[in-house]
Motif scaffolding. Sequence first.
Motif, PDB file in Angstrom:
ATOM      1  N   LYS A  79      11.231  -0.850   1.615  1.00 51.50           N
ATOM      2  CA  LYS A  79      10.659  -1.272   2.897  1.00 51.50           C
ATOM      3  C   LYS A  79       9.275  -0.644   3.073  1.00 51.50           C
ATOM      4  CE  LYS A  79      11.898  -2.340   7.583  1.00 51.50           C
ATOM      5  NZ  LYS A  79      12.579  -1.921   8.781  1.00 51.50           N
ATOM      6  N   LEU A  80       8.487  -0.717   1.989  1.00 54.37           N
ATOM      7  CA  LEU A  80       7.154  -0.146   1.942  1.00 54.37           C
ATOM      8  C   LEU A  80       6.131  -1.273   1.854  1.00 54.37           C
ATOM      9  CD1 LEU A  80       5.526   2.471   1.797  1.00 54.37           C
ATOM     10  CD2 LEU A  80       5.843   2.438  -0.667  1.00 54.37           C
ATOM     11  N   PHE A  81       5.295  -1.371   2.874  1.00 58.13           N
ATOM     12  CA  PHE A  81       4.303  -2.442   2.992  1.00 58.13           C
ATOM     13  C   PHE A  81       2.918  -1.845   2.761  1.00 58.13           C
ATOM     14  CE2 PHE A  81       7.956  -3.386   5.528  1.00 58.13           C
ATOM     15  CZ  PHE A  81       8.168  -4.742   5.380  1.00 58.13           C
ATOM     16  N   ILE A  82       2.367  -2.042   1.572  1.00 58.79           N
ATOM     17  CA  ILE A  82       1.054  -1.478   1.252  1.00 58.79           C
ATOM     18  C   ILE A  82       0.042  -2.613   1.177  1.00 58.79           C
ATOM     19  CG2 ILE A  82      -0.290  -0.155  -0.412  1.00 58.79           C
ATOM     20  CD1 ILE A  82       2.291   1.267  -1.165  1.00 58.79           C
ATOM     21  N   THR A  83      -0.969  -2.525   2.039  1.00 59.72           N
ATOM     22  CA  THR A  83      -1.973  -3.584   2.169  1.00 59.72           C
ATOM     23  C   THR A  83      -3.380  -2.985   2.059  1.00 59.72           C
ATOM     24  OG1 THR A  83      -1.767  -3.292   4.558  1.00 59.72           O
ATOM     25  CG2 THR A  83      -0.524  -5.096   3.589  1.00 59.72           C
ATOM     26  N   PRO A  84      -3.892  -2.807   0.858  1.00 51.69           N
ATOM     27  CA  PRO A  84      -5.206  -2.173   0.679  1.00 51.69           C
ATOM     28  C   PRO A  84      -6.355  -2.881   1.397  1.00 51.69           C
ATOM     29  CG  PRO A  84      -4.072  -2.362  -1.420  1.00 51.69           C
ATOM     30  CD  PRO A  84      -3.262  -3.121  -0.423  1.00 51.69           C
ATOM     31  N   GLN A  85      -6.318  -4.192   1.495  1.00 50.97           N
ATOM     32  CA  GLN A  85      -7.398  -4.920   2.162  1.00 50.97           C
ATOM     33  C   GLN A  85      -7.494  -4.563   3.639  1.00 50.97           C
ATOM     34  OE1 GLN A  85      -9.845  -6.828   0.858  1.00 50.97           O
ATOM     35  NE2 GLN A  85      -9.029  -6.156  -1.107  1.00 50.97           N
ATOM     36  N   LEU A  86      -6.382  -4.163   4.238  1.00 49.90           N
ATOM     37  CA  LEU A  86      -6.391  -3.745   5.638  1.00 49.90           C
ATOM     38  C   LEU A  86      -7.347  -2.573   5.832  1.00 49.90           C
ATOM     39  CD1 LEU A  86      -5.034  -3.689   8.562  1.00 49.90           C
ATOM     40  CD2 LEU A  86      -3.607  -1.908   7.582  1.00 49.90           C
ATOM     41  N   ALA A  87      -7.334  -1.624   4.914  1.00 54.89           N
ATOM     42  CA  ALA A  87      -8.197  -0.445   5.037  1.00 54.89           C
ATOM     43  C   ALA A  87      -9.672  -0.840   5.048  1.00 54.89           C
ATOM     44  CB  ALA A  87      -7.906   0.533   3.911  1.00 54.89           C
ATOM     45  N   LEU A  88     -10.053  -1.750   4.188  1.00 56.54           N
ATOM     46  CA  LEU A  88     -11.445  -2.198   4.132  1.00 56.54           C
ATOM     47  C   LEU A  88     -11.836  -2.948   5.406  1.00 56.54           C
ATOM     48  CD1 LEU A  88     -11.479  -3.473   0.448  1.00 56.54           C
ATOM     49  CD2 LEU A  88     -12.412  -1.320   1.314  1.00 56.54           C
TER      50      LEU A  88
END
Length: 125
Positions: A79-88
């Motif tokens: 249940k791990l949602f990692i969204t790198p584009q969100l940080a940018l």
Amino acid sequence: MKILQVTPYFPPAYAFGGPVKVAYQISKELIKRGHEVVVYTTDAKDFSSRLETDSSNIIDGIKVHRFKNISLMLVKKLKLFITPQLALYAGREIKKFDVIHLHEYRTFQNVVIHHYARKYNVPYV
């Protein structure tokens, strides 16, 4: 008031239960009261499928920005949602909001948004 809602899942991702409905209902009521509401969420529809990441998606007056998860396997197993584009994206956009509502605890999205909210002095709950 311009309000940002941050949640790992948003309709139609009802497979994740109550938090999806809560974030949606709060957002809908804020729209009714004349506020501008934007949601940052992931592309997870359920534990094995994705939604499109169209930045112009509007649901009942709520502008929804979906960011791609790096792995649905991490969603399913941890249940791990990692969204790198969100940080940018958040680094450029966060200062435009009057207040931020973070849903759920200990999520990648909350860590990122918390950082930028503090950096730009945007209040958050």
